[in-house]
Motif scaffolding. Structure first.
Motif, short mmCIF file in Angstrom:
data_model
loop_
_atom_site.label_atom_id
_atom_site.label_comp_id
_atom_site.label_asym_id
_atom_site.label_seq_id
_atom_site.Cartn_x
_atom_site.Cartn_y
_atom_site.Cartn_z
N ASP A 1 45.29 33.95 43.54
CA ASP A 1 45.23 35.08 44.48
C ASP A 1 43.91 35.80 44.24
O ASP A 1 43.78 36.62 43.33
N THR A 2 42.91 35.49 45.06
CA THR A 2 41.57 36.02 44.82
C THR A 2 41.45 37.50 45.14
O THR A 2 40.47 38.13 44.80
N THR A 3 42.48 38.06 45.77
CA THR A 3 42.40 39.49 46.09
C THR A 3 42.85 40.36 44.93
O THR A 3 42.65 41.57 44.93
N ALA A 4 43.45 39.76 43.92
CA ALA A 4 44.02 40.54 42.81
C ALA A 4 42.97 40.73 41.72
O ALA A 4 42.19 39.82 41.44
N SER A 5 42.98 41.92 41.11
CA SER A 5 42.05 42.15 40.01
C SER A 5 42.66 41.74 38.67
O SER A 5 41.95 41.58 37.69
N GLU A 6 43.96 41.60 38.62
CA GLU A 6 44.59 41.00 37.45
C GLU A 6 45.88 40.32 37.90
O GLU A 6 46.35 40.59 38.99
N ARG B 1 35.64 52.47 31.64
CA ARG B 1 35.49 51.29 32.49
C ARG B 1 34.03 50.88 32.55
O ARG B 1 33.14 51.72 32.66
N ARG B 2 33.82 49.61 32.48
CA ARG B 2 32.48 49.04 32.69
C ARG B 2 32.33 48.84 34.20
O ARG B 2 33.22 48.28 34.85
N LEU B 3 31.25 49.31 34.75
CA LEU B 3 31.02 49.19 36.19
C LEU B 3 30.41 47.84 36.53
O LEU B 3 29.77 47.21 35.69
N GLY B 4 30.59 47.44 37.78
CA GLY B 4 29.81 46.31 38.30
C GLY B 4 30.48 44.97 38.28
O GLY B 4 29.85 43.97 38.60
N TRP B 5 31.78 44.91 37.92
CA TRP B 5 32.45 43.61 37.95
C TRP B 5 32.43 43.04 39.37
O TRP B 5 32.69 43.74 40.33
N ASP B 6 32.17 41.77 39.44
CA ASP B 6 32.27 41.10 40.75
C ASP B 6 33.70 40.67 41.04
O ASP B 6 34.06 40.46 42.19
N ALA B 7 34.49 40.51 40.00
CA ALA B 7 35.91 40.17 40.17
C ALA B 7 36.64 40.51 38.88
O ALA B 7 36.03 40.57 37.83
#
Lengths: 212, 466, 227
Positions: free
Chosen positions: B110-115, A206-212
């Motif tokens: 859905d901004t709470t979802a990561s995918e 995993r690459r760290l630091g994603w904002d979303a």
């Protein structure tokens, strides 16, 4: 001016055509291995304080259908391998495209300084590979990278063996994944279904630091 | 014979000079163009619109009735690499069962979802249909107006979600690695190389070995092994001391193979050329090209011979589509219009599979819906479902089980009431193959393709149907 | 007024000081290896390399007889590449770096680990490398550029495939040279401090010598991180 006879005209035309073809073919071969020299730059990257999985996947999707170059990291998003058929025994042909670890490095917006986990936008024509091999990604080397359990991997996480790395685009219903990767000289870059996740030679990264 | 005059020779020399000047000029102009980055027509960056979606093909009671998508498109501002969010949206069209009008359900971020960040909640009356629902999505970039339909067949071939019904439950527990079954026979083997009886490894400089990427088995037990690196198929007949090589005009990259009863070979490439989609090629038993067509979608993960001809599991639609050239043509629209969630069996039923977490769901679907189904639960993580196929009144399923350190294949024979028998097979995957090409079921025999640093082999396991 | 005798003394003192500096540089040549042991003696036939040349220690042994850190390196590759405790390993200990090198069954892949005198954050070894062999030979040196030496500078490692007649590989170093004896028919892992982090590459100045001490090849290798 005296007109050329038929044999003289034929001699001229045949010689011209043969020479033209031979010269162009030779020069064209020489040309396609000058992609990096003719197109790529060494501009500094742009630090990015906000970077997302969406953004990196977009970069990766634009980079589909490009060439593959061992140790490479420069491409032009025109959906063509501009350096096709590089001799596979020569790793230094200077052709278009990244290799697998160079692709991951740029898509993941990593720094050349392995202690820096920040995000850096390199741009497609910046020729940069980064300091990591697939083997180093697999062991989570470098501040931005950590190993991660394969069952928990999501999009823009990676599956890496000691010899290859691919980034997850999405999961498939049958348990395979669609992987965006620079696969090899004969493959170029693209999105393909792979069964890397279940293979024990592959680990999760995993690459760290994603904002979303 | 005419004399060659000095003037003729001078004309030839002048021709050489003229050819040289012309060629140098053309190459120079090309290099100038290249230096300006114009190597061929650059793609319009605003045209990007792609979507990722994991279809809920088989559902169980209590699961939320939500469809999720990730949408990728050109970000505002025109720099595709900016990382700025894409302004996207879309609509899912959904209906109960297979008929009737579709109802429009907007996709919401859905901004709470990561995918799966765009979601559409299925209306309760549709979600609760005993026959499940069918749907397709129209996704758009609000910045560029680019549109994508997923699956691409739209209303003509929507994606299909079905309730699993009353599945037979199979509890596998923890998998005990290290006790693989012994094969009944090794029916084919070849060392890596380029000799007559060898199978080639694809050339470098990439590090991972790829070779012998698919195989098939005929009714008489003849094994056809795709040796894509050497551009041929090796045919191993039972009892023969050496395989017979059959040259085929293939690309030389990973591909999937299916062999018909007359020896006709269908080969699904995984890579297209010059930005085109991969080809499906058909060859007769002697290797002569009979025809080819391009996949409708970007790629396909598997090739099978269905009752009506070859079918391929194409993405991003995530549907099995017919890939035989027909008089009516099987150009893209034709393929997409006949996409199906499951693979069609000889009796016309569909076999649908879904891996959901540590669970594999299998359903045999007839004209009136799910006829029988299984829900396979494992404590050890499950990888891909390599094979699911009917064997008389039973079903054979091959799954990968894995940890971060080990993996094996698990073969399950499923009956009406659940598990009939199971055994494990060593994963033996030194060289990479087409992703779903490791197993074939022919009659009561399961064939497994494997490889080691020494070479490639095909083993046979006899299923005890009982 | 200029005094010739004082001038002569000054000249002599200057010469002495300079020779002392040169001697200091000569004495600063590392004759210790990264593990703190003394370097083996340079073979007579390589005496022409000068006092700045340091001989690496090379051992060829089965993996089972390595020390625990060596066995840990081999074990790290066991599952993926099928290597075992019987695998024959070339262990090199030099002045700037140490490595172990071995091949997978059927000689498909060359594998190895590198380290310097500086402990690595991730353990004993600062790098693990894998190289595919094509007809038994490497096409790429599989360079690594992330190891760090005791003074904080980068140390790059790469494999070279020696020419058939070579018996020793000599790699130029700022303070002289490092000498590696070719062993077990395996590629030779060499080290350099000439690392270009911006280009993720390392440069090695290499010369090869035969058993008689004659130079048989000389080349510069600029290896970039790949794969």
């Amino acid at each position: 001016m005296e007109r050329l006879s038929r044999p003289q005209a034929l001699a001229f035309a045949a010689a011209a055509a043969a020479t033209c073809a031979l010269t162009a073919a030779t020069a064209s071969w020489a040309y396609h291995t000058r992609f990096v020299a003719n197109n790529c730059n060494t501009n500094p990257p742009q630090f990015t304080s906000y970077f997302t999985r969406d953004g990196s996947i977009t970069v990766a999707l634009y980079a589909q259908r490009e060439g593959y170059q061992w140790a490479g990291g420069c491409w032009n998003d025109n959906d063509v391998d501009d350096s096709p058929g590089d001799p596979t025994s020569d790793p230094n042909t200077g052709g278009e495209g990244p290799d697998c670890s160079g692709f991951a490095f740029k898509v993941w917006r990593e720094s050349l300084n392995e202690s820096d986990a920040g995000a850096y936008q390199w741009n497609k024509l910046r020729n940069v590979h980064g300091p990591y091999t697939a083997a180093r990604f697999k062991t989570g080397d470098g501040a931005p990278n950590v190993t991660y359990g394969k069952t928990g991997l999501i999009r823009m996480d990676a599956l890496a063996s000691s010899t290859h790395i691919g980034l997850i685009y999405t999961a498939n219903a049958d348990g395979t994944d669609q992987i965006v990767e620079a696969k090899g000289e004969a493959y170029g870059t693209g999105v393909w279904t792979r069964a890397y996740r279940g293979e024990s030679s592959y680990g999760g990264v995993r690459r760290l630091g994603w904002d979303a | 014979m005419r004399r060659v005059t000095s003037r003729t020779i001078m004309c030839g020399a002048a021709g050489v000079l003229a050819g040289l000047v012309t060629a140098v000029g053309v190459v120079a102009l090309t290099q100038v163009a290249a230096a300006h980055g114009v190597t061929s027509a650059d793609r319009d960056p605003a045209g990007l619109i792609e979507a990722a979606h994991l279809p809920p093909l088989l559902t169980v009671k209590g699961e939320p009735a939500v469809l999720r998508y990730d949408i990728y498109c050109a970000p505002p501002g025109g720099d595709p690499e900016s990382g700025a969010p894409c302004d996207a949206g879309g609509t899912v069209y959904v209906r109960a069962g297979d008929s009737g009008p579709f109802r429009a359900v907007p996709l919401l971020l859905d901004t709470t979802a990561s995918e799966g960040r765009y979601r559409a909640d299925i209306p309760a009356d549709i979600a609760g249909s005993h026959d499940g629902f069918s749907y397709y999505a129209v996704l758009r970039s609000n910045t560029s107006g680019a549109v994508s339909v997923v699956p691409a067949g739209g209303a003509a071939a929507p994606q299909r979600s079905r309730p699993l019904g009353e599945p037979a439950l199979v509890q596998l527990g923890d998998h005990a690695f290290g006790a693989p079954a012994r094969a009944a026979a090794r029916v084919a083997s070849a060392a890596w190389g380029s000799g007559d009886a060898d199978v080639g490894l694809e050339p470098g400089p990439g590090l991972q070995p790829i070779g012998g990427s698919s195989f098939d088995v005929g009714e008489t037990g003849t094994v056809s092994l795709l040796d894509e690196a050497n551009h041929r198929v090796l045919r191993f007949s039972p009892g023969a001391s050496k395989p017979v090589p059959v040259r085929v005009d293939v690309r030389g990259t990973m591909a999937d193979l299916a062999v018909g009863s007359g020896g006709e070979m269908t080969i699904l490439e995984t890579v297209g050329d010059d930005g085109t989609t991969p080809l499906v090629r058909r060859f007769d038993a002697a290797g002569r090209l009979l025809g080819s067509l391009h996949l409708a979608e970007r790629s396909a993960s598997a090739l099978e011979l269905g009752p009506a001809g070859p079918v391929a599991l194409e993405y991003p639609a995530a549907q099995w589509m017919p890939v035989a050239e027909t008089a009516a043509g099987n150009a893209s629209a034709g393929q997409r219009a006949r996409g199906r969630a499951g693979r069609t069996l000889a009796n016309g039923d569909e076999l649908v599979v879904q891996r959901a977490g540590n669970e594999a769901r299998i359903a045999q679907v007839g004209p009136r819906g799910v006829k029988r189904s299984w829900r396979i639960q494992s404590s050890t993580p499950l990888g891909e479902i390599q094979l699911a196929n009917a064997l008389g009144d039973k079903v054979v399923v091959v799954l990968r089980v894995y940890t971060d350190a080990r993996d094996e294949f698990l073969v399950l024979l499923l009956g009406e009431k659940g598990l009939v028998t199971r055994f494990a097979i060593d994963s033996a995957g030194w060289a990479e193959t087409a992703p779903l090409a490791r197993f074939r079921l022919r009659g009561t025999a399961l064939y497994a393709l494997g490889s080691t640093p020494a070479g490639v082999f095909v083993d046979r396991y006899d299923m005890e149907v009982g | 007024m200029h005094d010739p005798s004082r001038f002569a003394v000054a000249l002599a003192l200057t010469a002495l000081a300079l020779s002392g500096c040169a001697g200091h540089r000569a004495r600063a040549r590392p004759s210790l290896l990264v593990d703190g042991t003394r370097a083996p003696a340079l073979p007579e036939v390589l005496a022409s390399l000068g006092k700045g040349a340091v001989m690496s220690r090379v051992r060829v042994l089965p993996a089972a007889r390595l020390d625990p850190r060596g066995r840990a390196c081999v074990e790290g590759f066991r599952h993926e590449f099928g290597v075992s405790s019987r695998t024959i390993v070339v262990e090199r200990t030099g002045a700037f770096g140490a490595s172990i090198t071995f091949v997978s069954p059927h000689r498909r892949v060359v594998l190895g680990c590198d380290r310097t005198a500086q402990p690595s954050p991730s353990g004993v070894w600062c790098a693990r490398s894998v190289g595919r062999l094509f007809d038994g030979r490497l096409h790429d040196g599989r360079v690594d550029v992330l190891c760090v030496g005791p003074t904080g500078g980068r140390v790059g490692f790469a494999w070279v495939e020696p020419t058939r007649r070579a018996r020793w590989i000599v790699v130029a170093q700022p303070s002289g040279a490092e000498v590696e004896e070719i062993a077990a028919g395996l590629p030779v892992r060499i080290a350099t401090r000439d690392v270009d982090s911006a280009a993720s590459s390392a440069t090695f100045a290499v010369a090869e010598y035969d058993s008689a001490g004659s130079e048989v090849a000389r080349y510069g290798l600029r290896a970039r991180v790949a794969g």
